[in-house]
Design a protein around this motif. Sequence first.
Motif, PDB file in Angstrom:
ATOM      1  N   GLU A  52      -6.248  37.014 114.281  1.00 23.01           N
ATOM      2  CA  GLU A  52      -5.216  37.070 115.305  1.00 23.01           C
ATOM      3  C   GLU A  52      -5.739  36.524 116.622  1.00 23.01           C
ATOM      4  O   GLU A  52      -6.932  36.610 116.916  1.00 23.01           O
ATOM      5  N   LEU A  76       1.616  35.616 120.212  1.00 23.71           N
ATOM      6  CA  LEU A  76       0.548  36.007 119.306  1.00 23.71           C
ATOM      7  C   LEU A  76       0.570  35.114 118.068  1.00 23.71           C
ATOM      8  O   LEU A  76       1.644  34.696 117.625  1.00 23.71           O
ATOM      9  N   SER A  77      -0.626  34.846 117.554  1.00 22.59           N
ATOM     10  CA  SER A  77      -0.753  34.057 116.334  1.00 22.59           C
ATOM     11  C   SER A  77      -1.612  34.814 115.334  1.00 22.59           C
ATOM     12  O   SER A  77      -2.512  35.561 115.723  1.00 22.59           O
ATOM     13  N   CYS A  78      -1.324  34.592 114.076  1.00 24.36           N
ATOM     14  CA  CYS A  78      -2.116  35.209 113.014  1.00 24.36           C
ATOM     15  C   CYS A  78      -2.253  34.192 111.895  1.00 24.36           C
ATOM     16  O   CYS A  78      -1.272  33.851 111.232  1.00 24.36           O
ATOM     17  N   TRP A 138       4.553  41.925 111.979  1.00 23.32           N
ATOM     18  CA  TRP A 138       3.755  42.384 113.116  1.00 23.32           C
ATOM     19  C   TRP A 138       4.039  43.868 113.330  1.00 23.32           C
ATOM     20  O   TRP A 138       5.197  44.308 113.268  1.00 23.32           O
ATOM     21  N   THR A 169       0.332  30.502 109.017  1.00 22.86           N
ATOM     22  CA  THR A 169       0.267  31.207 110.297  1.00 22.86           C
ATOM     23  C   THR A 169       1.617  31.845 110.620  1.00 22.86           C
ATOM     24  O   THR A 169       2.660  31.249 110.374  1.00 22.86           O
ATOM     25  N   TYR A 210      -0.959  44.233 115.374  1.00 22.08           N
ATOM     26  CA  TYR A 210      -1.584  43.866 114.111  1.00 22.08           C
ATOM     27  C   TYR A 210      -0.634  43.007 113.289  1.00 22.08           C
ATOM     28  O   TYR A 210       0.559  43.317 113.193  1.00 22.08           O
ATOM     29  N   CYS A 211      -1.170  41.961 112.698  1.00 15.08           N
ATOM     30  CA  CYS A 211      -0.350  41.220 111.750  1.00 15.08           C
ATOM     31  C   CYS A 211      -0.625  41.748 110.353  1.00 15.08           C
ATOM     32  O   CYS A 211      -1.698  42.278 110.065  1.00 15.08           O
ATOM     33  N   GLY A 230      -4.635  42.081 109.915  1.00 18.43           N
ATOM     34  CA  GLY A 230      -5.498  41.461 110.900  1.00 18.43           C
ATOM     35  C   GLY A 230      -6.310  42.517 111.627  1.00 18.43           C
ATOM     36  O   GLY A 230      -6.115  43.723 111.434  1.00 18.43           O
ATOM     37  N   THR A 249      -4.989  42.801 118.078  1.00 17.21           N
ATOM     38  CA  THR A 249      -5.192  42.163 119.377  1.00 17.21           C
ATOM     39  C   THR A 249      -4.462  42.974 120.440  1.00 17.21           C
ATOM     40  O   THR A 249      -3.310  43.361 120.254  1.00 17.21           O
TER      41      THR A 249
END
Length: 121
Positions: free
Chosen positions: A6, A20-22, A36, A77, A94-95, A112, A115
């Motif tokens: 993440e 946000l990215s995962c 998420w 992603t 959290y993803c 994940g 973050t």
Amino acid sequence: QVQLVESGGGLVQSGGSRRLSCAASGTIFSINARGWYRKVPGKQRELVATITSGGSTNYADSVKGRFTISRDNAKNTVYLQMNSLKPEDTAVYYCNVNLRVLPGRPAQRYWGQGTQVTVSS
């Protein structure tokens, strides 16, 4: 081995935005759904948003109209665009990805590392 990494957390002012990215990596055959979640100390982890393999989305009432979940299948992603952020959105995000590593194997959920998103008033 599957890893979810993440990124995008940080400090943002109330009313601001954050994405946000995962990214999932490793042996992945297919991805069923992505989501998420967020966790605040002293409270249970709560669902924020989910997106299925077909693109159907679902949101917690508290974020509807402000957050958008999306995915890039080519990059494995999932994203969470967060707009009009409020102090109560402060949490560890959290993803979660539900996927199969091999055909015929049962799907499993992976998480994940989390973050931190902090929204200042």
